[in-house]
Motif scaffolding. Structure first.
Motif, PDB file in Angstrom:
ATOM      1  N   SER A   1       0.864  -0.887   0.103  1.00  0.00           N
ATOM      2  CA  SER A   1       0.078   0.460   0.338  1.00  0.00           C
ATOM      3  C   SER A   1       0.870   1.227   0.152  1.00  0.00           C
ATOM      4  N   PHE A   2       1.942   1.231  -1.074  1.00  0.00           N
ATOM      5  CA  PHE A   2       2.417   2.320  -1.447  1.00  0.00           C
ATOM      6  C   PHE A   2       2.390   2.625  -3.041  1.00  0.00           C
ATOM      7  N   PRO A   3       2.273   4.432  -3.047  1.00  0.00           N
ATOM      8  CA  PRO A   3       2.058   4.696  -4.406  1.00  0.00           C
ATOM      9  C   PRO A   3       3.228   3.772  -5.349  1.00  0.00           C
TER      10      PRO A   3
ATOM     11  N   THR B   1       5.768   6.480   1.912  1.00  0.00           N
ATOM     12  CA  THR B   1       5.004   7.623   2.511  1.00  0.00           C
ATOM     13  C   THR B   1       4.671   7.202   3.785  1.00  0.00           C
TER      14      THR B   1
ATOM     15  N   SER C   1      -2.667  -2.681  -4.577  1.00  0.00           N
ATOM     16  CA  SER C   1      -3.388  -1.703  -3.398  1.00  0.00           C
ATOM     17  C   SER C   1      -4.245  -2.588  -2.377  1.00  0.00           C
ATOM     18  N   ASP C   2      -3.848  -1.650  -1.029  1.00  0.00           N
ATOM     19  CA  ASP C   2      -4.518  -2.020  -0.147  1.00  0.00           C
ATOM     20  C   ASP C   2      -6.277  -1.626  -0.147  1.00  0.00           C
TER      21      ASP C   2
ATOM     22  N   GLY D   1      -3.072   5.868   6.804  1.00  0.00           N
ATOM     23  CA  GLY D   1      -3.100   6.973   5.000  1.00  0.00           C
ATOM     24  C   GLY D   1      -4.627   6.573   4.577  1.00  0.00           C
ATOM     25  N   CYS D   2      -4.908   7.107   3.538  1.00  0.00           N
ATOM     26  CA  CYS D   2      -6.097   7.261   2.644  1.00  0.00           C
ATOM     27  C   CYS D   2      -6.211   7.347   1.419  1.00  0.00           C
ATOM     28  N   ASN D   3      -7.061   6.008   0.601  1.00  0.00           N
ATOM     29  CA  ASN D   3      -7.003   6.417  -0.882  1.00  0.00           C
ATOM     30  C   ASN D   3      -8.101   4.967  -1.015  1.00  0.00           C
TER      31      ASN D   3
ATOM     32  N   GLU E   1      -5.329   6.320  -5.974  1.00  0.00           N
ATOM     33  CA  GLU E   1      -4.565   6.841  -5.328  1.00  0.00           C
ATOM     34  C   GLU E   1      -4.234   8.281  -5.042  1.00  0.00           C
TER      35      GLU E   1
ATOM     36  N   PHE F   1       1.175  13.983  -0.671  1.00  0.00           N
ATOM     37  CA  PHE F   1       0.230  13.748  -0.088  1.00  0.00           C
ATOM     38  C   PHE F   1      -0.533  14.770   1.136  1.00  0.00           C
TER      39      PHE F   1
ATOM     40  N   GLU G   1      -3.828  13.737   1.458  1.00  0.00           N
ATOM     41  CA  GLU G   1      -4.451  12.900   2.826  1.00  0.00           C
ATOM     42  C   GLU G   1      -3.149  13.510   4.498  1.00  0.00           C
TER      43      GLU G   1
HETATM   44  C1  GLC Z   1      -0.719   6.213   0.881  1.00  0.00           C
HETATM   45  C2  GLC Z   1      -0.764   4.491   0.149  1.00  0.00           C
HETATM   46  C3  GLC Z   1      -1.977   4.193  -0.769  1.00  0.00           C
HETATM   47  C4  GLC Z   1      -2.701   3.609   0.157  1.00  0.00           C
HETATM   48  C5  GLC Z   1      -2.868   4.367   1.048  1.00  0.00           C
HETATM   49  C6  GLC Z   1      -3.960   3.764   2.459  1.00  0.00           C
HETATM   50  O1  GLC Z   1      -1.908   6.646   0.768  1.00  0.00           O
HETATM   51  O2  GLC Z   1       0.055   5.830  -1.069  1.00  0.00           O
HETATM   52  O3  GLC Z   1      -1.159   3.508  -2.207  1.00  0.00           O
HETATM   53  O4  GLC Z   1      -3.601   2.823  -0.781  1.00  0.00           O
HETATM   54  O5  GLC Z   1      -1.758   5.414   1.960  1.00  0.00           O
HETATM   55  O6  GLC Z   1      -2.782   2.748   2.841  1.00  0.00           O
END
Ligand code: GLC
Length: 467
Positions: A150-152, A167, A204-205, A229-231, A259, A290, A293
């Motif tokens: 869960s990172f870009p 992030t 991604s999550d 985080g949030c996405n 994202e 970010f 976020e």
């Molecule tokens: C951050 C990450 C993203 C992920 C989110 C929630 O925003 O960049 O990829 O989905 O956190 O974990």
């Protein structure tokens, strides 16, 4: 949008209002932010790379096109690397019914900011521990695994991706440009050779949460993370994706990872940001990135509240100007403190007092101080709920179905007693054509990783290429 107000002395009320009014997002601001977000979605969707570069969003192809259909059988694994916690999830299917076992492992701060190989070694060792603990080697075959990273990242295929930035809590000096699947495979070779797993998907999550939500509710078209985080991710028709270059076989849809945490990085949200968000950004792990976020995710909400409280102390509105511990310790006022305070019901102040005690404020706080703290926390939380709901409103209107369920995983949504209602205030008002439902899919992001592995195998069998 209107807010609730505690009864206070007139002078204090006026000073408090002067601080809190600018934090409330007006209907006009909501409409403007929705329009800006739509524009960034369109830019990110363009076949022209120069247009895409102008967008703050990735709108990445997840390569996942198959949702579960109820015929699933057998064992699958999900590995979920998000922020501080890392979890391994086993899903055993019997005729489409999933039984899930989850084990959490905690990453140490020293690992989170050390070389990326250390992070992946930890993952490989934890995975080996899990496989040993649940005697999975006895299955006598490699277990298909979905890796939730869960990172870009820019996805290249269903099980290959490229890390774009770190992030949240991760600050490794290296790893950018690497493929998380290759990093995991290398760590397994170093630390847990011959582990009986096949990494068949990386996602991604948000994608895995959507999968988990759709398993529970077929109207689920959006997956949202509201945790550290949030996405969000959503199910998109291939015909709507202008930059699509893959095949157009059935199914004619694919999950898109928005994202959205980086929305605002171009400066397009500057007019709506408060001084607290700017200050918080300056002292964050990853300054000037970010932006969105930082306005609503769990890693930042507590600090946002602390900065407002600090200002009120300095103005003599709170605690008779005292409160050194609260004013000096950045990041020590966490989102758990926010959710604790918001858990106080009616006139009860038990939880609020417990939090104030941690900052040596319980003995000096007057009833008025406590009321102010509760109001600040409520207004700040509500802003966070409204922020994320604004983007969700755009996605719901885009999906354009009469009923849309948003599946949400993450500690902020799970523990905050009022986030759901704050979000619904915006969604009810700005999604006139859809009935929106928010469901908590606790641990859905881990479980959905295993579901993603199911999709990967099914797609491989059908030979779908969604590049
Ligand atoms: C951050 C990450 C993203 C992920 C989110 C929630 O925003 O960049 O990829 O989905 O956190 O974990």
């Amino acid at each position: 949008m209107n807010r609730l107000k505690a009864e206070l002395d007139k002078d204090i009320r006026d000073k408090l209002d002067a601080v809190l009014e600018p934090i409330v997002l007006t209907n006009d601001a909501v409409e403007k932010i929705m329009a800006i977000f739509s524009k960034h979605m369109d830019l990110a969707n363009s076949p022209d790379e120069n247009h895409r570069k102008k967008s703050d969003l990735l709108m990445g192809n997840s390569f996942i096109r198959e949702l579960l259909d109820g015929s699933e059988q057998g064992d699958f694994l999900g590995l979920d690397l998000g922020g501080t916690n890392f979890r391994v999830v086993r899903v055993s299917f019997k005729d489409g019914k999933a039984e899930t076992t989850t084990q959490y492992y905690t990453l140490l701060e020293s690992v989170l900011c050390g070389p990326v190989a250390g992070v992946f070694d930890f993952i490989a060792e934890s995975l080996a521990d899990f496989v040993g603990r649940y005697e999975m080697a006895k299955l006598h075959k490699n277990i298909p695994l979905g890796f939730i990273f869960s990172f870009p990242s820019s996805q290249v295929s269903i099980n290959q991706s490229v890390i774009l930035h770190w992030t949240k809590t991760l600050r490794c000096p290296d790893g950018i440009g690497d493929d998380p699947v290759a990093l995991l495979q290398a760590a397994i070779a170093r630390k847990a050779k011959d582990l009986p797993v096949d990494i068949v998907a990386v996602m991604s999550d948000t994608v895995s949460t959507l999968m988990a939500g759709n398993y529970l509710d077929k109207d689920c078209r959006i997956g949202l993370i509201l945790g550290t985080g949030c996405n969000a991710a959503f199910v998109e028709h291939i015909s709507e994706i202008d930059k699509w270059t893959g095949d157009d076989k059935d199914p004619q849809h694919v999950i898109v990872n928005v994202e959205l945490g980086s929305f605002g990085d171009s400066g397009c949200l500057d007019q709506f940001r408060t001084e607290y968000e700017r200050e918080l950004d300056r002292y964050s792990n990853h300054p000037s990135s970010f932006t969105f976020e930082k306005s609503c995710a769990g890693m930042y909400l507590g600090e946002f509240v602390r900065l407002i409280l600090t200002r009120l102390i300095k103005e003599g509105v709170l605690f008779a100007g005292q409160g050194d511990k609260l004013m000096e310790d950045r990041w020590k006022f966490t989102t758990s403190h926010v959710t604790d305070i918001e858990s106080d019901k009616g006139h009860s102040t038990v939880k609020t007092m417990e939090v104030l005690k941690k900052f040596d404020l319980a003995t000096i706080a007057t009833a008025q101080d406590v009321a102010i703290v509760r109001e600040v926390v409520e207004v700040a939380s509500r802003r966070g709920g409204h922020w994320i709901a604004i983007l969700m409103a755009v996605l719901v209107n885009h999906v354009a179905l009469p009923e849309v369920t948003i599946a949400i995983d993450g500690s902020l949504f799970e523990r905050h007693p009022k986030y759901h209602d704050s979000m619904m205030e915006v969604l009810n008002k700005f999604c006139p054509k859809s009935k929106v439902k928010l469901i908590l899919t606790k641990d859905g992001s881990g479980q959905g990783g295993a579901f993603g592995a199911v999709s990967a195998l099914r797609q491989a069998a059908r030979d779908l290429h969604s590049a």
